[in-house]
Design an enzyme around this catalytic site. Structure first.
Site, PDB file in Angstrom:
ATOM      1  N   GLY A 162       0.748  -1.237  -0.029  1.00  0.00           N
ATOM      2  CA  GLY A 162       0.017  -0.070  -0.037  1.00  0.00           C
ATOM      3  C   GLY A 162       0.631   1.321   0.078  1.00  0.00           C
ATOM      4  O   GLY A 162       1.476   1.654  -0.858  1.00  0.00           O
TER       5      GLY A 162
ATOM      6  N   LYS B 249       8.263 -14.262  17.469  1.00  0.00           N
ATOM      7  CA  LYS B 249       8.289 -15.810  17.863  1.00  0.00           C
ATOM      8  C   LYS B 249       9.514 -16.163  17.587  1.00  0.00           C
ATOM      9  O   LYS B 249      10.240 -17.239  17.967  1.00  0.00           O
ATOM     10  CB  LYS B 249       6.913 -16.364  17.643  1.00  0.00           C
ATOM     11  CG  LYS B 249       7.114 -18.012  18.127  1.00  0.00           C
ATOM     12  CD  LYS B 249       5.784 -18.535  17.613  1.00  0.00           C
ATOM     13  CE  LYS B 249       6.046 -20.148  17.764  1.00  0.00           C
ATOM     14  NZ  LYS B 249       4.454 -20.814  17.754  1.00  0.00           N
TER      15      LYS B 249
ATOM     16  N   TYR C 138      16.190   9.775  39.952  1.00  0.00           N
ATOM     17  CA  TYR C 138      16.300   8.809  40.751  1.00  0.00           C
ATOM     18  C   TYR C 138      14.923   8.486  41.373  1.00  0.00           C
ATOM     19  O   TYR C 138      14.025   9.528  41.097  1.00  0.00           O
ATOM     20  CB  TYR C 138      17.257   8.934  41.878  1.00  0.00           C
ATOM     21  CG  TYR C 138      17.006  10.131  42.794  1.00  0.00           C
ATOM     22  CD1 TYR C 138      16.330  10.315  43.646  1.00  0.00           C
ATOM     23  CD2 TYR C 138      18.067  11.259  42.674  1.00  0.00           C
ATOM     24  CE1 TYR C 138      16.395  11.499  44.320  1.00  0.00           C
ATOM     25  CE2 TYR C 138      18.049  12.274  42.986  1.00  0.00           C
ATOM     26  CZ  TYR C 138      17.094  12.546  44.180  1.00  0.00           C
ATOM     27  OH  TYR C 138      17.333  13.802  44.921  1.00  0.00           O
TER      28      TYR C 138
ATOM     29  N   HIS D 245       5.780  16.415  51.668  1.00  0.00           N
ATOM     30  CA  HIS D 245       5.973  15.098  51.890  1.00  0.00           C
ATOM     31  C   HIS D 245       4.586  14.424  51.641  1.00  0.00           C
ATOM     32  O   HIS D 245       4.052  13.639  52.554  1.00  0.00           O
ATOM     33  CB  HIS D 245       6.424  14.638  53.291  1.00  0.00           C
ATOM     34  CG  HIS D 245       7.952  15.041  53.224  1.00  0.00           C
ATOM     35  ND1 HIS D 245       8.832  14.493  52.509  1.00  0.00           N
ATOM     36  CD2 HIS D 245       8.450  16.134  54.242  1.00  0.00           C
ATOM     37  CE1 HIS D 245      10.128  15.144  52.879  1.00  0.00           C
ATOM     38  NE2 HIS D 245       9.765  16.015  53.907  1.00  0.00           N
TER      39      HIS D 245
ATOM     40  N   ASN E 272      -4.280   8.354  60.163  1.00  0.00           N
ATOM     41  CA  ASN E 272      -5.280   8.820  60.889  1.00  0.00           C
ATOM     42  C   ASN E 272      -5.267  10.456  60.482  1.00  0.00           C
ATOM     43  O   ASN E 272      -4.162  11.048  60.739  1.00  0.00           O
ATOM     44  CB  ASN E 272      -5.500   8.638  62.243  1.00  0.00           C
ATOM     45  CG  ASN E 272      -5.948   7.140  62.458  1.00  0.00           C
ATOM     46  OD1 ASN E 272      -6.919   6.743  61.705  1.00  0.00           O
ATOM     47  ND2 ASN E 272      -5.277   6.483  63.556  1.00  0.00           N
TER      48      ASN E 272
END
Length: 513
Positions: A33, A136, A215, A277, A417
């Site tokens: 094509g 494969k 890192y 944090h 909590n």
């Protein structure tokens, strides 16, 4: 006999140069094509796929490579006498290289107003079949799906006359990475179109590398940043932010920025969020973002140092001048005044991020890894349940109710909590990540720099004992919002009544781990 290569690519970057080198190395090129037309126009002699299959392309090109003359040539083991005799008996020639990349499914699904029919027509069938077959049989067949690998293959052939086993194995591995990503896009798109929100037997996510990070959470950990390649993922996220200034984002920067953006989505009025944090250290709403930032800074001038500050409004010059006075990792906003941007960019290491939007839409799942597996859940997009009710003798005032909802929005984004103390739509103290609720309450109260008389308190889960309510009452807190649902709710309600505290049950918990 010349070696033979099939070339059929959507991404034509570098293909002419590579095909010319293959011809120099003595390869015959088979093509299909648009690729065949493109190579021919660039002066490269090619063999039409139909001349190999001895069968015309049919069904508008849907069937052209799905033929034994192609797949037997790809899959034949060239050191097998039986395989070679079979090829000879059937007049099939071996194929030594497959250079194929697939129909633009990703580009198609991201088009505006794309139809399902258009999407279906861009699901490649012959391409994946050929490259999987070649992968494969990589011991005998070289397969290339990425233009970036053309030079490596060409250099090996030029130097050694063939592609090494190690490179063929690497290229085969890359095929299965590519096809699994491609199929995952199709699966997730179909599932979305069907409005199927169930958890499937198999879970796949089409992730594409966005950035290699210096890192991870710590310097000894490697890390990368990936984006989800699906069009129905909301654009208001860290993935779609534009970095306007500063060093590249780190692993922790990305996590914290994500938390800041998700928290900002809870608010419609001008709001400032400070994150440290992966927890909010201060949040405030006001009539303008300059005032909101001042309240955030006043709330916790210590924790904000080295943190991330995010806004849901344009940052102006005055706000930028205030931000410049302290060390911050990142400033995030949907827009920046020209003067504000100039001020912020004068700080060499400050990262400045522009939000794509702050839309509130459904998004992909929340995925957390565990050793050997993953936990997957819906995003926590709800705020209140229908069971919202006042359970104490005193009802909250209108102002208290506004502060309660404000604090509830914040506590939803605090690690459990979690406790948030607030007043005048400004956090005064936040207790996060404690192993029991009374410690979270004591932490939030003790870290406040303000008189807590008339302040409100939000708890992400119910109080197992009345001690938290007692501590709040002794601190001067006048209203509490919590889910309710403890077997000792009655004790907490009685304690609230003793201190004349108005308490609201939301009927909805917001744990965050």
């Amino acid at each position: 006999m010349n070696k033979r290569a099939i070339i059929s690519v959507y991404n034509k970057n570098g293909i002419v140069e590579f095909a010319k080198k293959l011809k120099e190395f003595g390869y015959d090129i088979i093509s299909t094509g648009g690729t065949m037309k493109y190579l021919t126009e660039n002066g490269i002699e090619v063999i039409n796929i139909s001349d190999v299959t001895r069968f015309p392309e049919i069904l508008d090109g849907r069937v052209k490579t799905l033929h034994p003359n192609i797949h037997a040539g790809i899959l034949a083991m060239k050191d097998s006498k039986e395989h070679l005799e079979t090829l000879k008996a059937l007049d099939i020639l071996p194929i030594d290289m497959v250079v194929v990349n697939l129909y633009p499914f990703k580009e198609t699904i991201f088009k505006k107003d794309v139809t399902l029919d258009d999407v279906i027509e861009n699901i490649d069938i012959g391409g994946p079949t050929m490259i999987r077959a070649a992968a494969k049989n990589f011991k005998y067949t070289t397969v290339i799906v990425d233009p970036e690998d053309y030079d490596t293959v060409a250099m090996e052939i030029e130097k050694n006359g063939e592609v090494s086993f190690e490179t063929r194995f690497y290229l085969a591995t890359k095929v299965f990475e590519y096809t699994s990503y491609y199929d995952s896009m199709i699966f997730n798109y179909f599932k979305h179109v069907r409005k199927d929100q169930s958890f499937s037997k198999y879970f796949t996510v089409p992730l594409e590398l966005l950035q290699n990070l210096r890192y991870g959470e710590n310097p000894h950990q490697k890390a990368c940043f990936y984006k989800i390649s699906l069009p129905f993922i909301e654009t208001s996220n860290i993935v779609n932010c534009t970095q306007l200034h500063g060093k590249e984002l780190s692993y922790n920067n990305i996590l914290d920025s994500d938390s800041a953006i998700e928290l900002l989505k809870e608010f419609d009025e001008p709001t400032c969020v400070a994150i440290k944090h992966n927890n909010p250290c201060a949040v405030a709403s006001a009539e303008n973002i300059n005032e909101a930032y001042k309240k955030v800074y006043e709330s916790d001038p210590v924790s904000i140092f080295g943190g991330i500050v995010a806004f849901n409004r344009k940052v102006d010059k005055d706000t930028a001048e205030q931000l410049k006075k302290i060390f911050l990792e990142i400033v995030i906003a949907p827009e920046f005044d020209e003067d504000a941007l100039s001020i912020l960019c004068s700080k060499k290491d400050l990262r400045v991020l522009k939000l794509a939007s702050l839309e509130k839409t459904d998004t992909f799942y929340d995925i957390k890894s565990v050793n050997g597996g993953a936990l997957i859940q819906e995003k926590d997009r709800m705020l209140l349940a229908d069971q919202f009710q006042v359970v104490t003798e005193r009802k909250p005032s209108e102002k208290e109710l506004e502060d309660l909802i404000f604090a509830w929005k914040v506590v939803k984004h605090v690690k459990s909590n979690a406790i948030v103390v607030a007043k005048d739509k400004m956090t005064l103290g936040i207790g996060m990540g404690q192993t029991n609720r009374i410690w979270a309450v004591e932490h939030a109260i003790s870290r406040s720099r303000f008189d807590l008389k008339g302040a409100v308190l939000a708890s992400d889960a119910f109080f197992p004992f009345s001690d938290s309510v007692e501590a709040a009452g002794k601190a001067g807190i006048s209203a509490i919002i919590q889910p309710g649902g403890s077997i000792r709710d009655k004790d907490s309600i009685e304690m609230a009544n003793r201190f004349n505290i108005a308490m609201v049950f939301t009927g909805m918990r917001h744990f965050r781990h």
